[in-house]
Design a protein around this motif. Structure first.
Motif, PDB file in Angstrom:
ATOM      1  N   UNK A 164      39.499  74.761  72.110  1.00  0.00           N
ATOM      2  CA  UNK A 164      38.944  73.897  71.075  1.00  0.00           C
ATOM      3  C   UNK A 164      39.854  73.856  69.853  1.00  0.00           C
ATOM      4  N   UNK A 165      40.033  72.660  69.294  1.00  0.00           N
ATOM      5  CA  UNK A 165      40.775  72.531  68.036  1.00  0.00           C
ATOM      6  C   UNK A 165      39.952  73.212  66.955  1.00  0.00           C
ATOM      7  N   UNK A 187      40.996  77.661  69.369  1.00  0.00           N
ATOM      8  CA  UNK A 187      39.971  78.659  69.060  1.00  0.00           C
ATOM      9  C   UNK A 187      40.313  80.027  69.615  1.00  0.00           C
ATOM     10  N   UNK A 188      40.940  80.071  70.793  1.00  0.00           N
ATOM     11  CA  UNK A 188      41.220  81.379  71.387  1.00  0.00           C
ATOM     12  C   UNK A 188      42.295  82.165  70.636  1.00  0.00           C
ATOM     13  N   UNK A 189      42.935  81.554  69.651  1.00  0.00           N
ATOM     14  CA  UNK A 189      43.955  82.266  68.865  1.00  0.00           C
ATOM     15  C   UNK A 189      43.330  83.200  67.841  1.00  0.00           C
ATOM     16  N   UNK A 354      43.428  66.532  73.240  1.00  0.00           N
ATOM     17  CA  UNK A 354      43.799  66.122  71.890  1.00  0.00           C
ATOM     18  C   UNK A 354      45.127  66.778  71.511  1.00  0.00           C
ATOM     19  N   UNK A 355      46.182  65.987  71.427  1.00  0.00           N
ATOM     20  CA  UNK A 355      47.520  66.518  71.186  1.00  0.00           C
ATOM     21  C   UNK A 355      47.723  66.847  69.709  1.00  0.00           C
ATOM     22  N   UNK A 356      48.172  68.058  69.442  1.00  0.00           N
ATOM     23  CA  UNK A 356      48.432  68.517  68.069  1.00  0.00           C
ATOM     24  C   UNK A 356      49.843  69.096  68.019  1.00  0.00           C
ATOM     25  N   UNK A 357      50.670  68.558  67.128  1.00  0.00           N
ATOM     26  CA  UNK A 357      52.055  69.012  67.023  1.00  0.00           C
ATOM     27  C   UNK A 357      52.099  70.494  66.668  1.00  0.00           C
ATOM     28  N   UNK A 358      52.897  71.246  67.408  1.00  0.00           N
ATOM     29  CA  UNK A 358      53.032  72.660  67.162  1.00  0.00           C
ATOM     30  C   UNK A 358      52.011  73.516  67.875  1.00  0.00           C
TER      31      UNK A 358
END
Length: 516
Positions: A164-165, A187-189, A354-358
């Motif tokens: 999840x973002x 989210x898992x970070x 959902x693509x997020x740079x980085x």
């Protein structure tokens, strides 16, 4: 593997500014976002394509649900001395240290079940047998928010996709000691950067739901626990095979032992549903476990109960507030718990890639639907729609009724029969034309279903809704099913797809997903 459960008694209400769902600005997408497998990773650096070895890391989040479900349910029927002796084996951890500006407490209790991908206690033989190789990322692998109603008569389980973002709250990195401001991550970070404390803070920030108690466990004894309760019965409407985990189940009913259960709950390469499908199977397993433990006599047998719980308490950490008194109180309150007392769903998803740079490919929640879901939890409201008294539970089918196009005909002289059948099929989810026609035959005794053999799986879903109907293959008919109502037509049986839809898992009660 390490696993986390959060649970803490509600304190005085505190007002907090909560942003239930992050609403990031969408960066430019790559030209063909669907052509490469989703990237996974917990850090803030650009992720790289996953190797087969990384894909094989264990999906063991359900181990916490397995052990804790048995522990809490059994505590109501087992004596204080037995539970106390087991409780003393639990190590303690502070998951709520220095937490401020938390959401206002609601009604009932909220528990966070989190499974990490740690595998230090897994033997080399087990890794080889159950394909558990790879290097752990020390991040959360499975995340479930569980709400126990104020009357303890209902448990609502909401799965939160690990990718999840999320907007990470300001924190100090648990490994490097470096101070970080709020930043976007998966989210898992949260667990990798700040352990249980940051995981709880992040989930509270995203959902607006106050977490109440915390438990973390290394459930390498998952297989032994399942074996001790006598195995778990799982039903599937279609074959399930995953080359990564070794899962290989034919369609039908299966009694899974510990090893097979492990493969079942961690498989994610069975179909295109990926993690969403895996969450669905984990929830089915939890419902089946509740059924097994409440119907097998394990909970009322002190010796059997101690064997089961001892097998899963080998390495447990919890906050100081989760002790004998709390376990006994919960167990007593939930003594009459059954699969029907539980309900399962997942966070509604707007974009699963959902693509997020980085960061890579993330799962973007549906902001409005998610707010409604978490508001229902805070207000202690059921998530699954109520079923009329004696309405049968839906039959599991391979193809969702929403994906099956149907043209209805009336094959009898009875006026309005085609209209009734069209409405009934539409009511259980089929995509009808809403324009029933008169059939060529007007004296049909048995309802007829014709289909193009190329769409035979769709025909089977439709046939499940019309038991007793005649099936006839018509090559070249096309994708639209044709149903001609006969004199034998009485009603449509509800059906539901076994695999979840892209937008998330619909809320269902446990008795709807367990075997008959």
């Amino acid at each position: 593997m390490q696993i986390v459960w959060a649970y803490r008694a509600n304190g005085p209400p505190r007002t907090a500014e909560v942003s239930p769902v992050p609403t990031p600005h969408r960066p430019p997408r790559p030209p063909h976002p669907r052509t490469a497998p989703p990237q996974r990773g917990a850090g803030r650096q650009q992720t790289v394509p996953r190797s087969r070895t990384q894909d094989e890391r264990p999906r063991w989040g359900m181990r916490v649900a397995t052990g804790v479900s048995v522990l809490v349910l059994g505590a109501g029927g087992i004596g204080h001395a037995v539970v106390s002796s087991l409780e003393t084996r639990i190590d303690r951890v502070d998951a709520f240290k220095d937490m401020k500006n938390r959401p206002r407490g609601g009604h009932g209790l909220n528990l966070l079940l989190v499974g990490t991908d740690g595998r230090e206690r897994i033997t080399t033989a087990e890794k080889e047998k159950y394909r558990l190789g790879g290097v752990p990322c020390h991040c959360t692998d499975t995340i479930m928010l569980v709400h126990l109603s104020a009357d303890r008569g209902r448990a609502s389980v909401v799965s939160l996709p690990r990718d999840s973002y999320a907007e990470m709250p300001p924190h100090t990195d648990a490994t490097s000691g470096k101070r970080h401001e709020s930043h976007p991550v998966k989210l898992n970070a949260a667990y990798a950067e700040g352990g249980p404390n940051l995981t709880v803070r992040t989930v509270e920030h995203m959902t607006g739901v106050k977490i109440d108690h915390y438990l973390e466990a290394d459930f390498t004894s998952f297989m032994k626990t399942v074996d001790t309760v006598g195995g778990v019965k799982i039903c599937t409407a279609r074959p399930m095979k995953d080359a990564y985990t070794g899962l290989d189940l034919a369609a039908g009913t299966h009694e899974l032992d510990g090893g097979e259960a492990l493969q079942y709950v961690r498989s994610r390469h069975i179909d295109g549903a990926a993690d969403l499908g895996r969450m669905h199977r984990q929830q089915k397993f939890m419902a089946a476990l509740i059924k097994q433990t409440t119907s097998s006599g394990v909970l009322m047998n002190p010796v059997k109960f101690q064997q089961v719980v001892s097998s899963m308490l080998g390495s447990v950490r919890a906050d100081n507030g989760f002790g004998t008194k709390q376990m006994l109180a919960l167990g007593k309150a939930m003594r009459g718990f059954t699969p029907a007392s539980s309900e399962f769903t997942s966070v509604p998803v707007e974009d699963p890639s959902f693509a997020v740079r980085g960061i890579g490919s993330t799962v973007k929640w549906d902001a409005e639907k998610s707010r409604k879901l978490f508001r229902a939890l805070r207000e202690d409201k059921p998530l699954a729609p109520a079923r009329p008294g004696r309405q049968p539970k839906p039959t599991l089918v391979e193809v969702a009724p929403q994906e099956v196009r149907v043209q209805v005909y009336n094959g009898t002289p009875k006026d309005g029969l085609g209209t009734d059948l069209d409405a009934a099929l539409r009511g259980t989810g089929f995509d009808t034309t809403r324009a029933p026609l008169n059939g060529e035959l007007r004296d049909l005794k048995r309802t007829l279903l014709t289909y193009d053999p190329r769409w035979d799986r769709s025909a089977q879903s439709l046939a499940a809704a019309l038991p007793g109907s005649e099936l006839k293959a018509v090559p070249g008919q096309g994708a639209t099913m044709r149903v001609t109502a006969g004199a034998d037509y009485r009603s449509v049986r509800p059906v539901r797809a076994e695999a979840p839809q892209q937008g998330g898992l619909e809320a269902v009660t446990g008795d709807e997903v367990v075997c008959p």
